[in-house]
Design an enzyme around this catalytic site. Structure first.
Site, PDB file in Angstrom:
ATOM      1  N   ASP A   1      64.824  20.909  27.243  1.00  0.00           N
ATOM      2  CA  ASP A   1      65.416  22.123  26.691  1.00  0.00           C
ATOM      3  C   ASP A   1      64.308  23.121  26.404  1.00  0.00           C
ATOM      4  OD1 ASP A   1      64.337  20.843  24.475  1.00  0.00           O
ATOM      5  OD2 ASP A   1      66.070  21.163  23.190  1.00  0.00           O
TER       6      ASP A   1
ATOM      7  N   TYR B   1      61.548  25.738  24.749  1.00  0.00           N
ATOM      8  CA  TYR B   1      60.709  25.732  23.550  1.00  0.00           C
ATOM      9  C   TYR B   1      61.467  26.414  22.410  1.00  0.00           C
ATOM     10  CZ  TYR B   1      56.870  24.734  26.829  1.00  0.00           C
ATOM     11  OH  TYR B   1      56.059  24.175  27.794  1.00  0.00           O
TER      12      TYR B   1
ATOM     13  N   PHE C   1      59.158  24.556  30.928  1.00  0.00           N
ATOM     14  CA  PHE C   1      57.725  24.339  30.666  1.00  0.00           C
ATOM     15  C   PHE C   1      56.915  25.628  30.570  1.00  0.00           C
ATOM     16  CE2 PHE C   1      59.059  20.311  32.692  1.00  0.00           C
ATOM     17  CZ  PHE C   1      58.723  19.431  31.681  1.00  0.00           C
TER      18      PHE C   1
ATOM     19  N   HIS D   1      57.116  11.669  30.848  1.00  0.00           N
ATOM     20  CA  HIS D   1      57.041  13.086  30.487  1.00  0.00           C
ATOM     21  C   HIS D   1      55.592  13.478  30.193  1.00  0.00           C
ATOM     22  CE1 HIS D   1      57.875  16.790  28.187  1.00  0.00           C
ATOM     23  NE2 HIS D   1      59.038  16.796  28.818  1.00  0.00           N
TER      24      HIS D   1
END
Length: 229
Positions: A67, A69, A80, A193
């Site tokens: 999701d 920031y 990202f 991740h």
């Protein structure tokens, strides 16, 4: 979420999902949250940036995030990525570290990934909005159906595509991708991740960027220029 908000290149593929009760409920819920004075990131007009910058027929790579920031001024609709002038977050710093190790590219001093998106890298979060300061706060509210449909639309196309799935949330999307496995139509790359909590468990050393370019070159689709300099 109205269909007219969706970029034209994606509209036909997403229309059935956008007309579903779940999608209509999502749109109403988001409006109610903002009307109640809650800050939602990214702001209106930036939530579909990934689809705007990367038309469906231009997608060569899909990188899936979780999701947006949740800090002020960070999210702008690309997974990202952060806006110019914003400090590079830890997960993105680790992505740059792996990029340097994989391809020898110097780490970028900014975190705006627009240049990737414009080359056909779909930087798609599973959930496209978040409440300020509350990671994961909009999960389960209806975005999943829409982003599932995005992934399925790319996978159903005739063009060989690389799907980069970092972390358990991203790997759940694998069910939407046809042609899994070596030698099949698409290349699916999975690893932990890039978060500092998990990057040392297999993200570092996974070489996703060189693998992506080797596949795209072999399929005649051309490599991505991953440099942000």
């Amino acid at each position: 979420m109205a269909s007219e908000d969706i970029p034209a290149s994606w509209r036909t593929a997403l229309e059935p999902t956008l007309s579903s009760p779940e999608a209509r409920k999502l749109g109403g819920w988001l409006r109610a949250e903002e009307d109640a004075g809650k800050a939602v990131y990214p702001p209106r007009g930036q939530r579909l940036t990934a689809l705007t910058l990367t038309p469906l027929d231009a997608v060569r790579v899909v990188i899936l995030g979780q999701d947006p920031y949740h800090g002020p001024g960070q999210a702008h609709g690309l997974a990202f990525s952060v806006q110019d002038g914003v400090k590079v977050p830890p997960s993105l710093a680790n992505i740059f570290k792996e990029l340097e190790a994989d391809l020898g590219l110097a780490r970028s001093d900014h975190g705006n990934l627009t240049r990737w998106a414009e080359q056909g890298v779909l930087l798609l979060n599973n959930t496209l909005t978040v409440q300020a300061g509350q990671a994961g706060s909009h999960a389960g509210r209806g975005w999943d159906a829409i982003t599932d449909a995005c992934v399925a639309a790319v996978a159903d196309r005739g063009e060989p595509t690389v799907f980069i799935l970092w972390g358990s949330h991203a790997r759940k999307k694998a069910t939407r991708i046809k042609g899994l496995g070596a030698g099949d139509h698409h290349l699916v790359l999975t690893s932990p991740h890039p978060s500092p909590l998990s990057a040392h468990g297999g993200f570092f050393g996974s070489k996703p960027f060189s693998q992506t370019n080797a596949f795209l070159t072999a399929k005649g689709r051309g490599p991505i220029n991953w440099s942000l300099a």
